[in-house]
Design a protein around this motif. Structure first.
Motif, PDB file in Angstrom:
ATOM      1  N   GLU A 143     -68.661  26.679  41.127  1.00 59.94           N
ATOM      2  CA  GLU A 143     -69.343  27.363  40.022  1.00 59.94           C
ATOM      3  C   GLU A 143     -70.847  27.500  40.247  1.00 59.94           C
ATOM      4  O   GLU A 143     -71.540  28.103  39.418  1.00 59.94           O
ATOM      5  CB  GLU A 143     -69.088  26.609  38.714  1.00 59.94           C
ATOM      6  N   LYS A 144     -71.354  26.973  41.336  1.00 56.64           N
ATOM      7  CA  LYS A 144     -72.791  27.011  41.602  1.00 56.64           C
ATOM      8  C   LYS A 144     -73.186  28.306  42.307  1.00 56.64           C
ATOM      9  O   LYS A 144     -72.356  28.997  42.896  1.00 56.64           O
ATOM     10  CB  LYS A 144     -73.205  25.808  42.462  1.00 56.64           C
ATOM     11  N   THR A 145     -74.479  28.612  42.259  1.00 63.17           N
ATOM     12  CA  THR A 145     -74.994  29.818  42.906  1.00 63.17           C
ATOM     13  C   THR A 145     -75.958  29.457  44.027  1.00 63.17           C
ATOM     14  O   THR A 145     -76.601  28.403  44.002  1.00 63.17           O
ATOM     15  CB  THR A 145     -75.714  30.718  41.896  1.00 63.17           C
ATOM     16  N   CYS A 177     -70.518  38.176  50.537  1.00 60.31           N
ATOM     17  CA  CYS A 177     -70.703  37.957  49.096  1.00 60.31           C
ATOM     18  C   CYS A 177     -69.908  38.975  48.289  1.00 60.31           C
ATOM     19  O   CYS A 177     -69.268  38.628  47.282  1.00 60.31           O
ATOM     20  CB  CYS A 177     -72.188  38.041  48.742  1.00 60.31           C
ATOM     21  N   ARG A 182     -69.275  37.060  45.026  1.00 55.39           N
ATOM     22  CA  ARG A 182     -70.424  36.184  44.821  1.00 55.39           C
ATOM     23  C   ARG A 182     -71.713  37.003  44.786  1.00 55.39           C
ATOM     24  O   ARG A 182     -71.821  38.043  45.451  1.00 55.39           O
ATOM     25  CB  ARG A 182     -70.525  35.145  45.951  1.00 55.39           C
ATOM     26  N   PRO A 183     -72.725  36.562  44.051  1.00 57.03           N
ATOM     27  CA  PRO A 183     -73.997  37.297  44.047  1.00 57.03           C
ATOM     28  C   PRO A 183     -74.735  37.128  45.379  1.00 57.03           C
ATOM     29  O   PRO A 183     -74.672  36.072  46.010  1.00 57.03           O
ATOM     30  CB  PRO A 183     -74.775  36.641  42.897  1.00 57.03           C
ATOM     31  N   ASN A 185     -78.145  36.742  46.551  1.00 49.59           N
ATOM     32  CA  ASN A 185     -79.514  36.426  46.148  1.00 49.59           C
ATOM     33  C   ASN A 185     -80.340  36.200  47.409  1.00 49.59           C
ATOM     34  O   ASN A 185     -80.232  35.152  48.049  1.00 49.59           O
ATOM     35  CB  ASN A 185     -79.536  35.173  45.273  1.00 49.59           C
ATOM     36  N   VAL A 236     -81.176  29.993  40.725  1.00 49.95           N
ATOM     37  CA  VAL A 236     -80.032  29.581  41.549  1.00 49.95           C
ATOM     38  C   VAL A 236     -79.896  28.061  41.513  1.00 49.95           C
ATOM     39  O   VAL A 236     -80.811  27.346  41.091  1.00 49.95           O
ATOM     40  CB  VAL A 236     -80.179  30.065  43.010  1.00 49.95           C
TER      41      VAL A 236
END
Length: 322
Positions: A143-145, A177, A182-183, A185, A236
């Motif tokens: 769940e992390k970015t 990504c 996924r983003p 960044n 993030v």
């Protein structure tokens, strides 16, 4: 292939009369074992293949060896254990297999609580590093970015044609990504207008990448640049820090494939690196493009070692605060 640590590279001055406070890296470092407590793990990526494919000056495969020699005599200013995790080496131009192996090794290090500090090698190192972080996050931090901060004169957003190179890693990461939902960044700090085509800047815009140009970075504008970096790290959970040494001026860093005509001054780069490290979110750092064949009296090696020293101490500070 994976090469075991060559501990013969770790030698230097010894000031035994000063006790532990006088020790240097070569006195603290040990070969990484499976049951070692968490520490800083130095891992080499001995690769020229990405630079060769990108039509650059080869020689960066020797970088991990020379950088170990350059860092061996650094003062041991932190208590975190220091390990040598060996090298990943490209065999028979098979870059893709080496990047996958690098990713597997990084995932293993992260899963065991280590801070991987990876020494290249060309900037194709980034796609291997990302594979390791992505797998670690997928398995333990779904769940992390992730945010990627790249100090570099080049955006490295070229489209593989057909294979990846030292100029394509962040485009390849953006593709991954998108595939995985996924983003992407990505912040590139130090991009040079004379080193990136309009097509690359357009691609950065299309991908939602953030860019800080080298000409924007000055002593009177530094607080603004620092705040841009803080704004990026604030959004993030983890940061992957990658430093391409050609972000520095050629007079300071001649030992790269493509020396910079302007670059970011070392004293400003150090302040910006500390801004990233002070976020306490950096989970991995790597250093790319060091090419000892073009060094001048070890000037580049000494500068690179200074940055390795800064990153390692920043990682140690972050660990103490956790």
């Amino acid at each position: 292939m994976l090469q075991l640590a060559d501990m013969r590279l770790w030698s230097g001055r010894t000031d035994s009369e000063d006790g532990r406070a006088g020790e240097r890296w070569h006195q603290r470092v040990s070969p990484l074992q499976l049951d070692n407590p968490p520490g800083i793990a130095i891992l080499g990526f001995a690769s020229d293949e990405g630079v060769r494919r990108n039509k650059g000056r080869i020689g960066a495969a020797k970088g991990p060896r020379i950088l170990r020699l350059a860092t061996a005599n650094l003062p041991a200013t932190f208590d975190l254990p220091l390990y040598d995790a060996g090298n990943v080496r490209v065999d028979r131009e098979d870059l893709e297999s080496a990047q996958a192996l690098l990713g597997a090794r990084i995932n293993e290090l992260l899963a065991n609580g280590h801070f991987p500090l990876v020494l290249g090698g060309g900037h194709e190192i980034a796609f291997g590093s990302y594979q390791g972080i992505a797998r670690w996050m997928r398995e333990l931090h779904r769940e992390k970015t992730l945010g990627i901060i790249n100090f570099d004169a080049h955006l490295d957003l070229r489209i593989p044609s057909p294979k990846g190179s030292s100029g394509t890693p962040f485009y390849q990461i953006a593709e991954q990504c998108q595939i995985n939902g996924r983003p992407f960044n990505y912040l590139c700090v130090g991009a040079a207008d004379n080193a990136n085509t309009p097509a690359l800047y357009n691609r950065a815009d299309e991908l939602g990448a953030e860019v800080i140009r080298d000409r924007e970075i000055s002593s009177w504008n530094l607080d603004k640049i620092k705040q841009q970096i803080r704004d990026f790290t604030d959004k993030v959970d983890f940061v992957y820090l990658t430093v391409c040494l050609d972000v520095l001026p050629a007079a300071v860093m001649p030992a790269v494939s493509a020396p910079s005509g302007r670059g970011v001054p070392l004293e400003l780069l150090e302040e910006l690196l500390d801004t990233v490290l002070d976020s306490n979110k950096v989970c991995l750092a790597d250093m790319a493009e060091f090419n000892p064949y073009f060094d001048i009296e070890d000037h580049g090696a000494r500068t690179a070692a200074r940055l390795v020293f800064q990153i390692a101490n920043g990682a140690a500070r972050s660990t103490r605060q956790e």
